[in-house]
Design an enzyme around this catalytic site. Structure first.
Site, PDB file in Angstrom:
ATOM      1  N   TYR A   1      -4.330  22.665 -13.128  1.00 14.73           N
ATOM      2  CA  TYR A   1      -2.928  22.221 -13.065  1.00 14.73           C
ATOM      3  C   TYR A   1      -2.408  22.382 -11.635  1.00 14.73           C
ATOM      4  O   TYR A   1      -1.741  21.509 -11.097  1.00 14.73           O
ATOM      5  CB  TYR A   1      -2.085  23.070 -14.025  1.00 14.73           C
ATOM      6  CG  TYR A   1      -0.656  22.580 -14.168  1.00 14.73           C
ATOM      7  CD1 TYR A   1      -0.309  21.727 -15.204  1.00 14.73           C
ATOM      8  CD2 TYR A   1       0.319  22.954 -13.256  1.00 14.73           C
ATOM      9  CE1 TYR A   1       0.988  21.258 -15.326  1.00 14.73           C
ATOM     10  CE2 TYR A   1       1.617  22.490 -13.371  1.00 14.73           C
ATOM     11  CZ  TYR A   1       1.951  21.640 -14.416  1.00 14.73           C
ATOM     12  OH  TYR A   1       3.233  21.180 -14.533  1.00 14.73           O
TER      13      TYR A   1
ATOM     14  N   PHE B   1       9.851  -6.327  -3.062  1.00 13.57           N
ATOM     15  CA  PHE B   1       8.979  -6.428  -4.226  1.00 13.57           C
ATOM     16  C   PHE B   1       9.858  -6.114  -5.444  1.00 13.57           C
ATOM     17  O   PHE B   1      10.871  -5.430  -5.308  1.00 13.57           O
ATOM     18  CB  PHE B   1       7.777  -5.474  -4.121  1.00 13.57           C
ATOM     19  CG  PHE B   1       6.852  -5.659  -5.284  1.00 13.57           C
ATOM     20  CD1 PHE B   1       6.135  -6.841  -5.409  1.00 13.57           C
ATOM     21  CD2 PHE B   1       6.748  -4.717  -6.293  1.00 13.57           C
ATOM     22  CE1 PHE B   1       5.324  -7.070  -6.526  1.00 13.57           C
ATOM     23  CE2 PHE B   1       5.941  -4.936  -7.402  1.00 13.57           C
ATOM     24  CZ  PHE B   1       5.225  -6.111  -7.518  1.00 13.57           C
ATOM     25  N   THR B   2       9.494  -6.639  -6.594  1.00 15.13           N
ATOM     26  CA  THR B   2      10.370  -6.532  -7.779  1.00 15.13           C
ATOM     27  C   THR B   2      10.792  -5.084  -8.063  1.00 15.13           C
ATOM     28  O   THR B   2      11.984  -4.805  -8.258  1.00 15.13           O
ATOM     29  CB  THR B   2       9.660  -7.089  -9.029  1.00 15.13           C
ATOM     30  OG1 THR B   2       8.375  -6.478  -9.134  1.00 15.13           O
ATOM     31  CG2 THR B   2       9.503  -8.605  -8.962  1.00 15.13           C
TER      32      THR B   2
ATOM     33  N   ASP C   1       5.315   0.151   3.089  1.00 19.08           N
ATOM     34  CA  ASP C   1       4.695   0.005   1.772  1.00 19.08           C
ATOM     35  C   ASP C   1       3.260  -0.445   2.027  1.00 19.08           C
ATOM     36  O   ASP C   1       2.998  -1.587   2.417  1.00 19.08           O
ATOM     37  CB  ASP C   1       5.462  -1.030   0.931  1.00 19.08           C
ATOM     38  CG  ASP C   1       4.854  -1.209  -0.464  1.00 19.08           C
ATOM     39  OD1 ASP C   1       3.661  -0.894  -0.653  1.00 19.08           O
ATOM     40  OD2 ASP C   1       5.572  -1.689  -1.369  1.00 19.08           O
TER      41      ASP C   1
ATOM     42  N   LYS D   1      -3.605  -0.611  -6.179  1.00 15.97           N
ATOM     43  CA  LYS D   1      -4.002  -1.681  -5.274  1.00 15.97           C
ATOM     44  C   LYS D   1      -4.885  -1.120  -4.154  1.00 15.97           C
ATOM     45  O   LYS D   1      -6.064  -1.405  -4.086  1.00 15.97           O
ATOM     46  CB  LYS D   1      -2.762  -2.364  -4.678  1.00 15.97           C
ATOM     47  CG  LYS D   1      -2.075  -3.340  -5.639  1.00 15.97           C
ATOM     48  CD  LYS D   1      -0.851  -3.950  -4.984  1.00 15.97           C
ATOM     49  CE  LYS D   1      -0.599  -5.380  -5.415  1.00 15.97           C
ATOM     50  NZ  LYS D   1      -0.384  -5.584  -6.831  1.00 15.97           N
TER      51      LYS D   1
ATOM     52  N   ARG E   1       5.681 -15.934 -10.315  1.00 13.06           N
ATOM     53  CA  ARG E   1       6.411 -15.238  -9.252  1.00 13.06           C
ATOM     54  C   ARG E   1       7.495 -16.191  -8.758  1.00 13.06           C
ATOM     55  O   ARG E   1       7.301 -16.938  -7.817  1.00 13.06           O
ATOM     56  CB  ARG E   1       5.484 -14.817  -8.113  1.00 13.06           C
ATOM     57  CG  ARG E   1       4.420 -13.814  -8.492  1.00 13.06           C
ATOM     58  CD  ARG E   1       4.845 -12.344  -8.535  1.00 13.06           C
ATOM     59  NE  ARG E   1       5.686 -11.901  -9.633  1.00 13.06           N
ATOM     60  CZ  ARG E   1       5.826 -10.621  -9.985  1.00 13.06           C
ATOM     61  NH1 ARG E   1       5.184  -9.675  -9.350  1.00 13.06           N
ATOM     62  NH2 ARG E   1       6.613 -10.274 -10.964  1.00 13.06           N
TER      63      ARG E   1
ATOM     64  N   PHE F   1      10.789 -10.001 -16.613  1.00  9.07           N
ATOM     65  CA  PHE F   1       9.557 -10.788 -16.693  1.00  9.07           C
ATOM     66  C   PHE F   1       8.427 -10.059 -17.413  1.00  9.07           C
ATOM     67  O   PHE F   1       7.513 -10.676 -17.929  1.00  9.07           O
ATOM     68  CB  PHE F   1       9.100 -11.197 -15.281  1.00  9.07           C
ATOM     69  CG  PHE F   1       8.888 -10.021 -14.361  1.00  9.07           C
ATOM     70  CD1 PHE F   1       7.658  -9.394 -14.294  1.00  9.07           C
ATOM     71  CD2 PHE F   1       9.930  -9.531 -13.588  1.00  9.07           C
ATOM     72  CE1 PHE F   1       7.468  -8.298 -13.457  1.00  9.07           C
ATOM     73  CE2 PHE F   1       9.752  -8.441 -12.745  1.00  9.07           C
ATOM     74  CZ  PHE F   1       8.518  -7.821 -12.684  1.00  9.07           C
TER      75      PHE F   1
HETATM   76  N1  F0G Z   1       4.740  -2.400  -3.763  1.00  7.80           N
HETATM   77  C1  F0G Z   1       3.993  -3.516  -3.758  1.00  7.80           C
HETATM   78  C2  F0G Z   1       3.862  -4.304  -2.500  1.00  7.80           C
HETATM   79  C3  F0G Z   1       3.357  -3.925  -4.928  1.00  7.80           C
HETATM   80  O1  F0G Z   1       2.626  -5.047  -4.912  1.00  7.80           O
HETATM   81  C4  F0G Z   1       3.501  -3.156  -6.103  1.00  7.80           C
HETATM   82  C5  F0G Z   1       2.881  -3.570  -7.353  1.00  7.80           C
HETATM   83  C6  F0G Z   1       4.295  -2.003  -6.055  1.00  7.80           C
HETATM   84  C7  F0G Z   1       4.894  -1.649  -4.855  1.00  7.80           C
HETATM   85  C8  F0G Z   1       4.499  -1.160  -7.264  1.00  7.80           C
HETATM   86  O2  F0G Z   1       3.327  -0.453  -7.544  1.00  7.80           O
HETATM   87  O3  F0G Z   1       2.620  -1.288  -9.812  1.00  7.80           O
HETATM   88  O4  F0G Z   1       1.711   0.837  -8.854  1.00  7.80           O
HETATM   89  O5  F0G Z   1       4.045   0.712  -9.628  1.00  7.80           O
HETATM   90  N2  F0G Z   1       2.401  -4.708  -7.560  1.00  7.80           N
HETATM   91  C9  F0G Z   1       1.753  -5.153  -8.793  1.00  7.80           C
HETATM   92  C10 F0G Z   1       1.444  -6.629  -8.718  1.00  7.80           C
HETATM   93  C11 F0G Z   1       2.485  -4.785 -10.030  1.00  7.80           C
HETATM   94  O6  F0G Z   1       0.907  -7.144  -9.713  1.00  7.80           O
HETATM   95  O7  F0G Z   1       1.681  -7.274  -7.703  1.00  7.80           O
HETATM   96  P1  F0G Z   1       2.908  -0.030  -9.043  1.00  7.80           P
END
Ligand code: F0G
Length: 506
Positions: free
Chosen positions: A104, A156-157, A247, A290, A413, A479
């Site tokens: 832990y 990013f979303t 990022d 990623k 997208r 989405f």
């Molecule tokens: N920043 C970027 C540039 C991303 O592409 C993503 C995730 C995140 C932050 C968030 O990371 O999913 O680990 O919480 N992109 C995925 C995609 C979801 O399909 O493009 P996460």
């Protein structure tokens, strides 16, 4: 057949490879003259795929509420939804998982990850978080106050959702051609420096807790920024006493493009490029789903004070500081995966496959985002189905239609991934894209050719595609879980035309 290393490009007239660096990408020419990417790995574990008939694909799409996120993989042939958490892992990553230290507190798995982060990103202090958006939650909770403004190359979303949730807002300051579908700009992810200065003057440096740069800018088609641009942003940030946050979720691909496209770095190793980029940022955060082909995330910095201030949020939302909600096995694979990010033979595979597919589609006259970027091939829905207005979600409709035509799952997208304004009206997206993600080392070239073939058929039959509308619409990140319906019986007509053209073929 001649073999030249990337470092001895044909222009230099050198006949022999100039490097023994096994991490550099060798240039391999085919005697036939054909330009196709060559896989520099072999497949050792496989997963059987199922290509179901078009009638089942139609039914599956109806069951999924015309949202590709809601499909079950038993109905999916090629899963090009995302590269997140689905990149192929290496033998060394899997092997490392077996030595995980399941403590832990004080886990040596975490110590190994910390040393990989220091080696690859040059950052000493690391806070673990269960994935990228968890890092964004912590950063936003710590830095964003009501009225905060965060300038960035593009949102990013999940980033946008966390910043607005904490009362802040974003300003996107891309160069003018970044949103043009067709472009020769090698760095569409660059921040426009003059606009950044103007934005700081307008909002006041005191209201800007940080500037955010996103590597291989996701929502505009996986487009990189240059190091020259990052240096310029850094200088402005420093002048105004503003932090620069990177990022790094897609930093490996951005580094690969810097090597390919930025003259100063053409002979630099990917490792050196990564360190150069991270050195310019005060804080680096990443989705390990990623960047390291594993699952997890982290925030790192050389500023101990900043890291110490965010520790409480990690223990509150993620877990103890030596695992942060991540399985220790994944932590081990993340450490190995991060080091593999410095290997050009690993990082080039997805961009080269994307470049191949983009090139083939362009030849067919199918509108795609250029230059080819990282993450995936992005099809321009407004060019593909210009008869569908943005309010009827052309990119979502195209994703639906392409699944029915092929069993291939892509991701919308565009406006479906956007949000509504205070009056409840859709904020129309800058671009309407069908993203066909190319997870690293997952697909073969014949599978990519299948994608090309079925897109060509769909393009010929594009007038059959119609719009879609929400029937269930969540208020946050709609989405993911929203349900939609077709505006007419166009999906049935499309499936019938497929059956007519392909006979008993799947
Ligand atoms: N920043 C970027 C540039 C991303 O592409 C993503 C995730 C995140 C932050 C968030 O990371 O999913 O680990 O919480 N992109 C995925 C995609 C979801 O399909 O493009 P996460």
């Amino acid at each position: 057949m001649k073999k030249n290393s990337a470092k001895s490009a044909s222009k230099t007239q050198s006949a022999a490879p100039a490097t023994n660096d096994s991490n550099a990408s060798p240039k391999v020419k085919f005697f036939s003259g054909e330009h196709i990417p060559l896989e520099l790995h072999k497949v050792r574990v496989v997963q059987k795929l199922h290509l179901v008939p078009v009638e089942r694909r139609l039914a599956a799409m109806q069951e999924a509420g015309f949202n590709t996120f809601q499909l079950q993989t038993k109905d999916v042939f090629l899963d090009m939804l995302t590269d997140s958490g689905v990149n192929a892992m290496s033998d060394n990553q899997i092997a490392a998982m077996m030595q995980a230290d399941d403590a832990y507190a004080g886990s040596q798995s975490f110590a190994r990850l910390q040393s990989a982060v220091e080696e690859v990103f040059g950052k000493k202090y690391l806070l673990p978080a269960h994935q990228g958006r968890a890092c964004e939650n912590i950063l936003a909770q710590h830095f964003v106050k009501p009225n905060s403004v965060i300038p960035m190359n593009y949102h990013f979303t999940t980033t946008l959702a966390h910043i607005t949730r904490n009362g802040g807002r974003i300003v996107e300051i891309l160069s003018d051609d970044a949103l043009k579908i067709k472009s020769t700009n090698p760095f569409k992810g660059n921040i426009d420096i003059a606009k950044l200065e103007a934005s700081i003057a307008t909002h006041g440096a005191g209201n800007i807790p940080f500037i955010r740069m996103e590597a291989s800018t996701n929502l505009i088609g996986g487009q990189p920024f240059s190091i020259a641009n990052m240096r310029a942003v850094r200088a402005i940030a420093k002048k105004h006493g503003i932090l620069l946050v990177l990022d790094a979720s897609l930093i490996g691909e951005n580094a690969y493009f810097v090597k390919q496209r930025e003259a100063e770095f053409k002979n630099a190793s990917v490792a050196k490029i990564l360190l150069t980029m991270c050195d310019l940022a005060d804080i680096v955060y990443f989705s390990a789903r990623k960047v390291s082909s594993s699952r997890g995330g982290g925030i790192c910095s050389n500023n101990k004070e900043i890291i110490d201030q965010m520790k409480n949020l990690v223990v509150l939302f993620e877990g103890f500081l030596t695992y942060g909600g991540i399985s220790v096995r994944e932590i081990e694979s993340m450490a190995v995966g991060l080091r593999e990010t410095t290997d050009e033979t690993v990082m080039s595979q997805s961009p080269l496959f994307i470049e191949y597919l983009v090139g083939r589609l362009e030849k067919l006259g199918i509108p795609v985002v250029t230059p080819a970027g990282g993450l995936g091939c992005h099809v321009d829905a407004m060019g593909f189905v210009p008869h569908i207005p943005q309010k009827d979600y052309p990119a979502g409709a195209l994703a639906t239609a392409f699944y029915i035509a092929s069993g291939v799952r892509g991701m919308e997208r565009g406006t479906m991934s956007s949000v509504r304004d205070v009056h409840g009206h859709d904020i129309l997206a800058d671009a309407e894209l069908l993203r066909l993600a190319m997870p690293r080392r997952v697909f073969t070239l014949s599978q990519v050719k299948y994608v090309e073939d079925r897109l060509a058929w769909l393009y010929k039959n594009r007038n059959l595609i119609g719009g879609i509308h929400f029937v269930e619409e969540p208020t946050v990140l709609r989405f993911f879980n929203g349900r939609l319906a077709a505006n007419s019986d166009w999906p049935q007509k499309l499936a019938a035309k497929f059956r007519q053209d392909f006979g008993d073929s799947l």
